[in-house]
Structures are given as structure tokens and as C-alpha cells.
Motif scaffolding. Structure first.
Motif, PDB file in Angstrom:
ATOM      1  N   LEU A   1     137.309  36.154  64.936  1.00  0.00           N
ATOM      2  CA  LEU A   1     136.667  36.638  63.713  1.00  0.00           C
ATOM      3  C   LEU A   1     136.308  35.472  62.797  1.00  0.00           C
ATOM      4  O   LEU A   1     135.296  35.510  62.095  1.00  0.00           O
ATOM      5  N   GLY A   2     137.134  34.419  62.805  1.00  0.00           N
ATOM      6  CA  GLY A   2     136.788  33.225  62.034  1.00  0.00           C
ATOM      7  C   GLY A   2     135.530  32.555  62.562  1.00  0.00           C
ATOM      8  O   GLY A   2     134.659  32.141  61.787  1.00  0.00           O
ATOM      9  N   LEU A   3     135.422  32.457  63.871  1.00  0.00           N
ATOM     10  CA  LEU A   3     134.210  31.891  64.460  1.00  0.00           C
ATOM     11  C   LEU A   3     133.000  32.781  64.179  1.00  0.00           C
ATOM     12  O   LEU A   3     131.891  32.286  63.959  1.00  0.00           O
ATOM     13  N   SER A   4     133.224  34.082  64.179  1.00  0.00           N
ATOM     14  CA  SER A   4     132.128  34.999  63.862  1.00  0.00           C
ATOM     15  C   SER A   4     131.620  34.772  62.442  1.00  0.00           C
ATOM     16  O   SER A   4     130.405  34.788  62.203  1.00  0.00           O
ATOM     17  N   GLN A   5     132.541  34.530  61.516  1.00  0.00           N
ATOM     18  CA  GLN A   5     132.129  34.230  60.145  1.00  0.00           C
ATOM     19  C   GLN A   5     131.342  32.919  60.083  1.00  0.00           C
ATOM     20  O   GLN A   5     130.381  32.787  59.319  1.00  0.00           O
ATOM     21  N   SER A   6     131.733  31.944  60.905  1.00  0.00           N
ATOM     22  CA  SER A   6     131.000  30.675  60.946  1.00  0.00           C
ATOM     23  C   SER A   6     129.586  30.874  61.482  1.00  0.00           C
ATOM     24  O   SER A   6     128.626  30.274  60.985  1.00  0.00           O
ATOM     25  N   VAL A   7     129.464  31.714  62.508  1.00  0.00           N
ATOM     26  CA  VAL A   7     128.142  32.033  63.051  1.00  0.00           C
ATOM     27  C   VAL A   7     127.284  32.698  61.979  1.00  0.00           C
ATOM     28  O   VAL A   7     126.097  32.383  61.811  1.00  0.00           O
ATOM     29  N   GLY A   8     127.892  33.626  61.225  1.00  0.00           N
ATOM     30  CA  GLY A   8     127.163  34.272  60.141  1.00  0.00           C
ATOM     31  C   GLY A   8     126.744  33.286  59.058  1.00  0.00           C
ATOM     32  O   GLY A   8     125.632  33.365  58.519  1.00  0.00           O
ATOM     33  N   SER A   9     127.626  32.338  58.740  1.00  0.00           N
ATOM     34  CA  SER A   9     127.297  31.326  57.730  1.00  0.00           C
ATOM     35  C   SER A   9     126.132  30.461  58.185  1.00  0.00           C
ATOM     36  O   SER A   9     125.278  30.076  57.377  1.00  0.00           O
ATOM     37  N   LEU A  10     126.110  30.149  59.486  1.00  0.00           N
ATOM     38  CA  LEU A  10     124.981  29.379  60.011  1.00  0.00           C
ATOM     39  C   LEU A  10     123.678  30.153  59.837  1.00  0.00           C
ATOM     40  O   LEU A  10     122.646  29.588  59.444  1.00  0.00           O
ATOM     41  N   GLY A  11     123.714  31.450  60.112  1.00  0.00           N
ATOM     42  CA  GLY A  11     122.530  32.276  59.914  1.00  0.00           C
ATOM     43  C   GLY A  11     122.092  32.309  58.465  1.00  0.00           C
ATOM     44  O   GLY A  11     120.892  32.282  58.156  1.00  0.00           O
ATOM     45  N   ARG A  12     123.066  32.353  57.550  1.00  0.00           N
ATOM     46  CA  ARG A  12     122.737  32.374  56.124  1.00  0.00           C
ATOM     47  C   ARG A  12     122.220  31.026  55.625  1.00  0.00           C
ATOM     48  O   ARG A  12     121.615  30.955  54.556  1.00  0.00           O
ATOM     49  N   THR A  13     122.481  29.976  56.374  1.00  0.00           N
ATOM     50  CA  THR A  13     121.922  28.666  56.037  1.00  0.00           C
ATOM     51  C   THR A  13     120.479  28.545  56.499  1.00  0.00           C
ATOM     52  O   THR A  13     119.624  27.978  55.798  1.00  0.00           O
ATOM     53  N   VAL A  14     120.201  29.090  57.678  1.00  0.00           N
ATOM     54  CA  VAL A  14     118.870  28.968  58.269  1.00  0.00           C
ATOM     55  C   VAL A  14     117.856  29.892  57.593  1.00  0.00           C
ATOM     56  O   VAL A  14     116.699  29.529  57.365  1.00  0.00           O
TER      57      VAL A  14
END
Length: 222
Positions: free
Chosen positions: A143-156
Motif C-alpha cells: 500500500l505504501g508503494l501504491s501511494q508512491s505510484v499515485g504520487s508519481l501520477g500526481r506529479t506528471v
């Protein structure tokens, strides 16, 4: 993260999560400009629209998600949710086009409904699937990695949304709809594999095969 991405079921879910976030943030990054540019809304007016959208999300996530998940299962809702969101994005894409003000208002209010419904179904069910596929001992890490993936999407997504809005106010919603349709289609493609992994009861560790009933033999005692 590279070892995690070798696990096919988790990799599929992270892919769905990333592109869902990118598509949705195209709306978040441009929605205020849409409201102000089309309706000359004040800050209070934009805030009230977000309150309306938030109420819709509360209704979906508080009253519908659990019941629909129990009835249809997370893999199916993860595929259907983005399709519903795409309908909302296509509806909102008509708001900036040259129609009268009253029709534009109706399109804005109506378009928010499928966006809230689809997004409200997709996010919680994706997180539930990631948690279940990770296994009991790796749920927190996944779930922590999933949040990181989401953060990457919010950066792009925000700069992409700005660039698309400069091309035309409808472009972020057209591209977002295409992305959600692609996410939903991919969700349908992997639904059977996701459901099979859940039914087997074995977490996706990248190499563990599901155990068949009666396949474990006891060693003879000396």
C-alpha cells in the motif's frame, strides 16, 4: 520496486492505479479554470461546486462501494469504474463548447455524477485488491508503494493538464476520457487473472503457485 513489478498481479494493479490517477488529476488541475472561464464563478462558487462533488463522493464511498464490492467483486468494479468515469469526462468536455449558459450548467452538474461514481468505485477497490494480492505480511509495504505510484501520477498530470487546457478547454477531459477507457479495457483484460488469484487464496509473490486441495503430503514418521 523492481522486484515488486515482477509480480504480475501487483504490476497490473499498479498500472491501473497510475493511469487512473493521471487521468483524474487532469480534471483536478483544470476544473477551477473551467468553472471560472465558462461561468465567471467567484471563489465561493467554485468552492460550492467542490462541496457538491464531495457530497457525491461521500454517498458513493460511504453507501455504495461496500455493497457493490460484495455483490460483484473488486476486479469487476475496477474495470467498470473507469468506464463510468469516462462518461463523466466526456459530458464535462461539452461544458466549454458554444452552448448556452443554462445547458452548460446542467452539463457541469450532471457530468460530476458519473465522475464521482466511477472514481469512487475505482480507488477503494484498487486499494482492496492490492492489499489482498500482497498477502498478510506485505500489505503495508504494497500500500505504501501504491501511494508512491499515485504520487508519481500526481506529479506528471498537472503540467500535462495545463498544456492540454492551453490547446483547448475540452482537451483535458477528452484525453482523460480516453485514458479511463484504456484503464477500464485493461481492467477487463486482467479481471479473470485477478479473480483467479483471489480465489486460489495464494498471494502474488511472483513465483508461488496456488496449492491444490490434497496436494500436501505428510512425511512418514521415523
Amino acid at each position: 520496486i523492481f522486484s515488486v513489478m515482477r509480480r504480475p498481479r501487483i504490476r497490473e494493479l499498479f498500472t491501473l492505479s497510475f493511469f487512473s490517477v493521471v487521468a483524474f488529476v487532469l480534471l483536478e488541475a483544470t476544473f477551477v479554470y473551467l468553472c471560472v472561464g465558462r461561468f465567471q464563478m467567484s471563489e465561493v462558487g467554485v468552492g460550492l461546486i467542490f462541496v457538491y462533488f464531495g457530497i457525491l463522493m461521500v454517498i458513493v464511498q460511504g453507501g455504495l462501494v461496500g455493497r457493490l464490492s460484495r455483490r460483484f467483486g473488486e476486479p469487476r468494479l475496477v474495470a467498470v469504474g473507469p468506464m463510468i468515469t469516462a462518461i463523466g469526462f466526456l459530458t464535462l468536455s461539452w461544458v466549454p463548447i458554444g452552448i448556452d449558459q443554462q445547458d452548460a450548467w446542467w452539463l457541469l452538474l450532471v457530468g460530476c455524477v458519473p465522475v464521482a461514481l466511477g472514481h469512487g468505485l475505482t480507488g477503494p477497490n484498487l486499494n482492496a485488491l492490492i492489499s489482498r494480492q500482497a498477502g498478510r505480511h506485505q500489505q503495508g509495504a504494497m500500500l505504501g508503494l501504491s501511494q508512491s505510484v499515485g504520487s508519481l501520477g500526481r506529479t506528471v498530470a498537472p503540467p500535462l493538464g495545463g498544456l492540454l487546457y492551453d490547446v483547448g478547454p475540452s482537451w483535458p477531459y477528452w484525453i482523460g476520457a480516453v485514458l479511463f477507457l484504456a484503464v477500464g479495457s485493461f481492467g477487463f483484460c486482467v479481471r479473470a487473472a485477478q479473480q483467479s488469484a483471489l480465489s486460489s487464496g495464494a498471494p502474488d509473490d511472483g513465483h508461488t503457485e496456488p496449492r491444490q486441495a490434497g496436494s500436501v503430503k505428510s512425511e512418514p514418521r521415523p
